[in-house]
Design a protein around this motif. Structure first.
Motif, mmCIF file in Angstrom:
data_model
loop_
_atom_site.group_PDB
_atom_site.id
_atom_site.type_symbol
_atom_site.label_atom_id
_atom_site.label_comp_id
_atom_site.label_asym_id
_atom_site.label_seq_id
_atom_site.Cartn_x
_atom_site.Cartn_y
_atom_site.Cartn_z
ATOM 1 N N SER A 126 -3.596 0.943 5.668
ATOM 2 C CA SER A 126 -2.265 0.575 6.157
ATOM 3 C C SER A 126 -2.242 0.524 7.682
ATOM 4 O O SER A 126 -1.590 -0.345 8.276
ATOM 5 C CB SER A 126 -1.224 1.582 5.653
ATOM 6 N N THR A 181 -1.428 2.906 -4.393
ATOM 7 C CA THR A 181 -2.148 3.819 -3.494
ATOM 8 C C THR A 181 -3.189 4.622 -4.253
ATOM 9 O O THR A 181 -4.347 4.748 -3.831
ATOM 10 C CB THR A 181 -1.142 4.760 -2.810
ATOM 11 N N SER A 210 -5.930 4.493 1.438
ATOM 12 C CA SER A 210 -4.896 3.464 1.589
ATOM 13 C C SER A 210 -4.085 3.676 2.865
ATOM 14 O O SER A 210 -3.568 2.709 3.439
ATOM 15 C CB SER A 210 -3.976 3.463 0.374
ATOM 16 N N SER A 264 0.916 11.482 -1.911
ATOM 17 C CA SER A 264 1.667 10.241 -1.690
ATOM 18 C C SER A 264 1.666 9.901 -0.203
ATOM 19 O O SER A 264 1.469 10.778 0.644
ATOM 20 C CB SER A 264 3.100 10.399 -2.189
ATOM 21 N N PRO A 265 1.895 8.618 0.149
ATOM 22 C CA PRO A 265 1.922 8.243 1.568
ATOM 23 C C PRO A 265 2.952 9.031 2.372
ATOM 24 O O PRO A 265 2.676 9.447 3.498
ATOM 25 C CB PRO A 265 2.259 6.753 1.529
ATOM 26 N N ASP A 303 -7.301 4.396 -3.840
ATOM 27 C CA ASP A 303 -8.030 5.617 -3.483
ATOM 28 C C ASP A 303 -9.103 5.943 -4.512
ATOM 29 O O ASP A 303 -10.214 6.371 -4.155
ATOM 30 C CB ASP A 303 -7.053 6.788 -3.354
ATOM 31 N N LEU A 335 0.807 -1.218 0.000
ATOM 32 C CA LEU A 335 0.000 0.000 0.000
ATOM 33 C C LEU A 335 0.841 1.269 0.000
ATOM 34 O O LEU A 335 0.294 2.366 -0.198
ATOM 35 C CB LEU A 335 -0.928 0.012 1.222
ATOM 36 N N ASN A 336 2.139 1.160 0.231
ATOM 37 C CA ASN A 336 3.004 2.325 0.188
ATOM 38 C C ASN A 336 3.632 2.541 -1.183
ATOM 39 O O ASN A 336 4.512 3.395 -1.326
ATOM 40 C CB ASN A 336 4.105 2.209 1.249
ATOM 41 N N ASN A 352 -6.673 9.118 -0.042
ATOM 42 C CA ASN A 352 -5.736 8.632 0.986
ATOM 43 C C ASN A 352 -6.325 7.524 1.864
ATOM 44 O O ASN A 352 -5.855 7.297 2.981
ATOM 45 C CB ASN A 352 -5.266 9.790 1.880
#
Length: 379
Positions: free
Chosen positions: A69, A52, A65, A128-129, A56, A46-47, A63
């Motif tokens: 996580s 991701t 995901s 982004s994560p 989504d 998921l990263n 976000n």
């Protein structure tokens, strides 16, 4: 690329555990290992930014995901805790299952609460994560949804770390547990870094450093989970080469003992089956030799003398005596009786010493026989 490599290692470890659980009887420990490793693989996958964004978009919540996580990390902590407490427990299987169910129930409550807090914090622009963590951790109005899962994971993994270090040893499984626990230690450190940022001291720890430490922790956990399978494979190949000369000779003498042998299958099972064939063939050869020997002399007196001699020698000498008896048959033509029966030391010598298991004893005899065979070939 690194994220997918880590996810692939964790996925491979999960697949091996699933395969082992399908072949053998399902247990609480196997299920917990599958949950822990599978959840950690989900965290790694998921990263990956493309995945991701895909999740989504599919779930129509920016976000989401990140929230998934968090839940996967909670499941990893719960599975690890169930695994280590089940291994260390001395209670009955029924009690172990009830304790495991209680731990999973607590993790489910924590996971549901985490998702509720995540949705209550509101939807944010897609990012982004790593950028999401940088913006939300350390902010007074967005850190609250992180406190609940991070505190739970920190507490549970600390328990796993303590129990894992306590039960690590020099055995094959003990070494794997030590490597797994080392990964858990790095995972605890990474969670501690995230927790420090969540409480507002963001100047002490950077998100990039914590994410790097988290990736290293997942890789080490995957290595610890794969270590037993790797050692079993290399050890199985080495044991097959070790027992091959003895098995070949005994199958020549006792061809019926191999009826029903499976030529294919998991390597561990193949080794165990061939060790069983050697054990059966040795017993048949010894029975025939004992009948011939006791038919020519006072069997009771010979057996008592042989047993007294066996107690005075070490296991390696005892195994060498059996190996010499088998090896002598290679130089003596068989005429309706066991080859080398004149050198048979007695049935008492065939039993393994108290310090050896059945498997270790057959391997020791095979090792001594292989040394004799190599020496004969050299001459």
């Amino acid at each position: 690329m690194i994220v997918w490599l880590i996810a692939g290692l964790l996925g491979l470890a999960t697949g091996l555990r699933i395969g082992w659980a399908l072949v053998n009887k399902q247990s609480v420990v196997s299920s917990a290992m599958i949950v822990a490793l599978g959840s950690l693989a989900v965290v790694a996958a998921l990263n990956w930014p493309p995945l991701t964004l895909l999740i989504d978009s599919a779930l129509r919540w920016s976000n989401i995901s990140i929230g998934l996580s968090q839940v996967a990390l909670i499941c990893c902590a719960a599975g690890s805790c169930v695994m280590i407490t089940s291994v260390a427990s001395t209670r009955s299987p029924a009690v172990v299952r009830r304790v495991a169910a209680a731990q999973y129930a607590v993790a489910a409550v924590i996971g549901i609460g985490t998702l509720v807090l995540f949705f209550l914090s509101g939807e944010q622009p897609e990012m982004s994560p790593e950028e999401y963590l940088r913006r939300n951790l350390g902010s007074t109005n967005t850190s609250l949804p992180w406190l609940l899962p991070l505190l739970y994971v920190m507490l549970v993994l600390t328990l796993v770390l303590w129990a894992g270090m306590r039960h690590s040893n020099r055995s094959r499984r003990g070494r794997a547990l030590f490597v797994f626990t080392l990964g858990i230690a790095l995972l605890v450190a990474a969670i501690a870094f995230f927790l420090i940022r969540a409480v507002g001291t963001s100047q002490l720890v950077g998100v990039g450093a914590a994410a790097t430490l988290l990736g290293a922790a997942m890789a080490i956990v995957a290595a610890g989970s794969l270590l037993p399978a790797i050692e079993d494979w290399f050890g199985g190949r080495r044991e097959l080469r070790l027992i091959d000369p003895l098995l070949t000779e005994l199958e020549r003498r006792q061809p019926d003992v191999g009826i029903g042998e499976r030529p294919r299958g998991p390597l561990v099972f193949r080794v165990a089956e061939r060790l069983s064939l050697i054990s059966d063939a040795l017993y048949l050869e010894a029975t025939m030799a004992e009948h011939l020997r006791t038919g020519r002399s006072d069997g009771a007196g010979v057996e008592v003398l042989a047993d007294l001699e066996r107690r005075e020698v070490g296991p390696d000498v005892q195994a060498m005596a059996i190996a010499k008896w088998i090896h002598a048959g290679r130089r003596t033509p068989r005429v309706a009786r066991p080859a080398g029966q004149g050198e048979f030391p007695g049935m008492g010598w065939l039993g393994q010493p108290e310090s050896y298991s059945d498997r270790e004893w057959i391997l020791e005899i095979a090792r001594q026989y292989r040394e004799l065979d190599n020496a004969a070939r050299a001459r």
